[in-house]
Design an enzyme around this catalytic site. Structure first.
Site, mmCIF file in Angstrom:
data_model
loop_
_atom_site.group_PDB
_atom_site.id
_atom_site.type_symbol
_atom_site.label_atom_id
_atom_site.label_comp_id
_atom_site.label_asym_id
_atom_site.label_seq_id
_atom_site.Cartn_x
_atom_site.Cartn_y
_atom_site.Cartn_z
ATOM 1 N N ASN A 1 0.870 -1.179 0.000
ATOM 2 C CA ASN A 1 0.000 0.000 0.000
ATOM 3 C C ASN A 1 0.901 1.222 0.000
ATOM 4 O O ASN A 1 1.416 1.626 1.042
ATOM 5 C CB ASN A 1 -0.924 -0.006 1.222
ATOM 6 C CG ASN A 1 -1.740 1.272 1.307
ATOM 7 O OD1 ASN A 1 -1.714 2.110 0.383
ATOM 8 N ND2 ASN A 1 -2.467 1.439 2.390
ATOM 9 N N ASN B 1 3.329 1.909 -11.110
ATOM 10 C CA ASN B 1 2.080 1.954 -11.872
ATOM 11 C C ASN B 1 0.862 2.255 -10.996
ATOM 12 O O ASN B 1 -0.113 2.834 -11.470
ATOM 13 C CB ASN B 1 1.902 0.607 -12.581
ATOM 14 C CG ASN B 1 0.483 0.426 -13.074
ATOM 15 O OD1 ASN B 1 0.079 0.997 -14.081
ATOM 16 N ND2 ASN B 1 -0.313 -0.356 -12.343
ATOM 17 N N TYR C 1 -5.749 14.825 -9.479
ATOM 18 C CA TYR C 1 -5.043 13.825 -10.304
ATOM 19 C C TYR C 1 -4.030 14.512 -11.235
ATOM 20 O O TYR C 1 -2.889 14.064 -11.384
ATOM 21 C CB TYR C 1 -6.100 13.060 -11.101
ATOM 22 C CG TYR C 1 -5.623 11.894 -11.913
ATOM 23 C CD1 TYR C 1 -5.355 10.663 -11.321
ATOM 24 C CD2 TYR C 1 -5.475 12.004 -13.295
ATOM 25 C CE1 TYR C 1 -4.953 9.581 -12.089
ATOM 26 C CE2 TYR C 1 -5.079 10.935 -14.069
ATOM 27 C CZ TYR C 1 -4.815 9.713 -13.466
ATOM 28 O OH TYR C 1 -4.420 8.637 -14.228
ATOM 29 N N LYS D 1 0.018 13.916 -11.223
ATOM 30 C CA LYS D 1 0.735 13.381 -12.393
ATOM 31 C C LYS D 1 1.733 14.393 -12.952
ATOM 32 O O LYS D 1 2.830 14.011 -13.395
ATOM 33 C CB LYS D 1 -0.269 12.944 -13.466
ATOM 34 C CG LYS D 1 -1.161 11.762 -13.046
ATOM 35 C CD LYS D 1 -0.385 10.500 -12.714
ATOM 36 C CE LYS D 1 -1.296 9.277 -12.569
ATOM 37 N NZ LYS D 1 -0.562 8.057 -12.236
HETATM 38 P P1 NAP Z 1 -6.872 0.303 -12.095
HETATM 39 O O1 NAP Z 1 -7.417 -0.681 -13.064
HETATM 40 O O2 NAP Z 1 -7.807 1.089 -11.238
HETATM 41 O O3 NAP Z 1 -5.797 -0.454 -11.173
HETATM 42 C C1 NAP Z 1 -5.136 0.268 -10.157
HETATM 43 C C2 NAP Z 1 -4.046 -0.579 -9.544
HETATM 44 O O4 NAP Z 1 -3.400 0.212 -8.529
HETATM 45 C C3 NAP Z 1 -4.599 -1.815 -8.840
HETATM 46 O O5 NAP Z 1 -3.671 -2.855 -8.985
HETATM 47 C C4 NAP Z 1 -4.681 -1.378 -7.382
HETATM 48 O O6 NAP Z 1 -4.550 -2.466 -6.465
HETATM 49 C C5 NAP Z 1 -3.440 -0.495 -7.286
HETATM 50 N N1 NAP Z 1 -3.528 0.445 -6.169
HETATM 51 C C6 NAP Z 1 -4.524 1.320 -5.875
HETATM 52 N N2 NAP Z 1 -4.233 2.008 -4.751
HETATM 53 C C7 NAP Z 1 -3.026 1.538 -4.317
HETATM 54 C C8 NAP Z 1 -2.198 1.821 -3.198
HETATM 55 N N3 NAP Z 1 -2.527 2.728 -2.270
HETATM 56 N N4 NAP Z 1 -1.032 1.149 -3.071
HETATM 57 C C9 NAP Z 1 -0.643 0.222 -3.980
HETATM 58 N N5 NAP Z 1 -1.404 -0.113 -5.049
HETATM 59 C C10 NAP Z 1 -2.573 0.552 -5.220
HETATM 60 O O7 NAP Z 1 -5.970 1.428 -12.825
HETATM 61 P P2 NAP Z 1 -5.334 1.449 -14.307
HETATM 62 O O8 NAP Z 1 -6.306 2.096 -15.200
HETATM 63 O O9 NAP Z 1 -4.726 0.149 -14.653
HETATM 64 O O10 NAP Z 1 -4.180 2.544 -14.055
HETATM 65 C C11 NAP Z 1 -2.852 2.188 -13.758
HETATM 66 C C12 NAP Z 1 -2.003 3.459 -13.792
HETATM 67 O O11 NAP Z 1 -2.147 4.097 -15.068
HETATM 68 C C13 NAP Z 1 -2.399 4.511 -12.746
HETATM 69 O O12 NAP Z 1 -1.261 5.151 -12.251
HETATM 70 C C14 NAP Z 1 -3.243 5.481 -13.557
HETATM 71 O O13 NAP Z 1 -3.243 6.772 -12.993
HETATM 72 C C15 NAP Z 1 -2.530 5.437 -14.896
HETATM 73 N N6 NAP Z 1 -3.361 5.864 -16.023
HETATM 74 C C16 NAP Z 1 -4.460 5.156 -16.408
HETATM 75 C C17 NAP Z 1 -5.205 5.595 -17.482
HETATM 76 C C18 NAP Z 1 -6.402 4.862 -18.000
HETATM 77 O O14 NAP Z 1 -7.022 5.360 -18.959
HETATM 78 N N7 NAP Z 1 -6.787 3.736 -17.447
HETATM 79 C C19 NAP Z 1 -4.837 6.760 -18.148
HETATM 80 C C20 NAP Z 1 -3.734 7.458 -17.721
HETATM 81 C C21 NAP Z 1 -2.993 6.991 -16.659
HETATM 82 P P3 NAP Z 1 -5.863 -3.250 -5.901
HETATM 83 O O15 NAP Z 1 -6.367 -4.116 -7.024
HETATM 84 O O16 NAP Z 1 -5.344 -4.037 -4.761
HETATM 85 O O17 NAP Z 1 -6.856 -2.190 -5.505
#
Ligand code: NAP
Length: 246
Positions: free
Chosen positions: A61, A88, A153, A157
């Site tokens: 975490n 990530n 956010y 970032k």
């Molecule tokens: P996601 O599906 O919501 O997955 C988030 C991941 O982060 C999960 O594995 C979650 O673990 C973990 N997490 C959340 N809070 C945490 C904490 N306090 N400590 C450690 N782990 C934590 O998100 P995603 O869309 O794959 O995004 C991944 C990254 O890409 C993020 O940094 C996000 O900001 C960035 N991003 C995403 C998008 C997009 O369009 N999806 C666009 C730009 C940037 P649990 O499963 O245990 O909750």
């Protein structure tokens, strides 16, 4: 003990992180992925070990300083010092600024920005001793463009990209690169919650005429982790189908 290079992927339980973990396994790394709960770790471990028993998972975490220090000490004692660290893990707590409260501001900054600081703080010294490595931080298009409803956010970032450039300057001479990958709109749990009308409006702004796939981000991470990128540091690679061209 595996002789493969060790890679740590935070937030690997789903979405982009899981795809990055799978891609790094395919590229020959020994991957340790993280999830925030024991049940998430069990599921992730089982998935990663379908590709080999040397891969593993641990609870992390990054919002909790003490837990992060302990978990990353355990990572090193159980598996060694990583060559590749992919920061990530991230969250959103969206709201228009007038309704955005301090808890939602603090939670997003604490996870998405200070969380990366904590991971780098715990691992940079041993990585410096190893004199080789790549740190890859997952930023966002929103860090560059801003977005109504995402002031917290966007700030986290944008801060992450500044942090990346500064750390890159400090440790480049020790053969450690620090870069960002900034995704555009990628189909994951994070974006699935958005209303259809908002998704359609976003799709209309993407010259590539599709949302990104998690593998699009994993490919950029794999490049930055690999030998072909050893002279690239302090950069942000945008992977967004042309949604923003800088
Ligand atoms: P996601 O599906 O919501 O997955 C988030 C991941 O982060 C999960 O594995 C979650 O673990 C973990 N997490 C959340 N809070 C945490 C904490 N306090 N400590 C450690 N782990 C934590 O998100 P995603 O869309 O794959 O995004 C991944 C990254 O890409 C993020 O940094 C996000 O900001 C960035 N991003 C995403 C998008 C997009 O369009 N999806 C666009 C730009 C940037 P649990 O499963 O245990 O909750």
């Amino acid at each position: 003990m595996s002789d493969k290079k060790l890679a740590l992927v935070t937030g690997a339980s789903r979405g982009i992180g899981f795809a990055i973990a799978q891609r790094l396994i395919a590229d020959g790394y020994r991957v340790i992925g993280t999830a925030t709960s024991e049940s998430g770790v069990d599921k992730l471990r089982a998935s990663l070990q379908e590709s080999g028993l040397e891969h593993d998972a641990l609870v992390l975490n990054i919002g909790d300083s003490e837990q992060t220090t302990e978990a990353l000490a355990k990572l090193q004692s159980d598996f060694g010092v990583p060559f590749v660290v992919v920061n990530n893990a991230g969250i959103t707590r969206d709201n228009l600024f007038l309704r955005l409260n301090e808890d939602d501001w603090n939670n997003v900054i604490n996870t998405n920005l200070t969380g990366v600081f904590r991971v780098c703080k715990a691992l940079s010294k041993p990585m410096l001793k190893q004199k080789a490595g790549s740190i890859i931080n997952i930023s966002s298009i929103i860090g560059t463009t801003g977005n109504a409803g995402q002031a917290n956010y966007a700030a986290a970032k944008a801060g992450l990209e500044g942090f990346t450039r500064s750390l890159a300057q400090e440790i480049a001479s020790r053969n450690i690169t620090v870069n960002c990958v900034a995704p555009g709109f990628i189909q994951t749990d994070m974006t699935d919650v958005l209303p259809e009308t908002q998704k359609e409006a976003i799709l209309a702004t993407i010259p590539g005429k599709r949302f990104g796939h998690v593998e699009d981000i994993a490919g950029a991470v794999a490049f930055l982790a690999g030998e072909d990128a050893r002279y690239i540091t302090g950069q942000t690679i945008h992977v967004n189908g042309g949604m923003n061209m800088g």
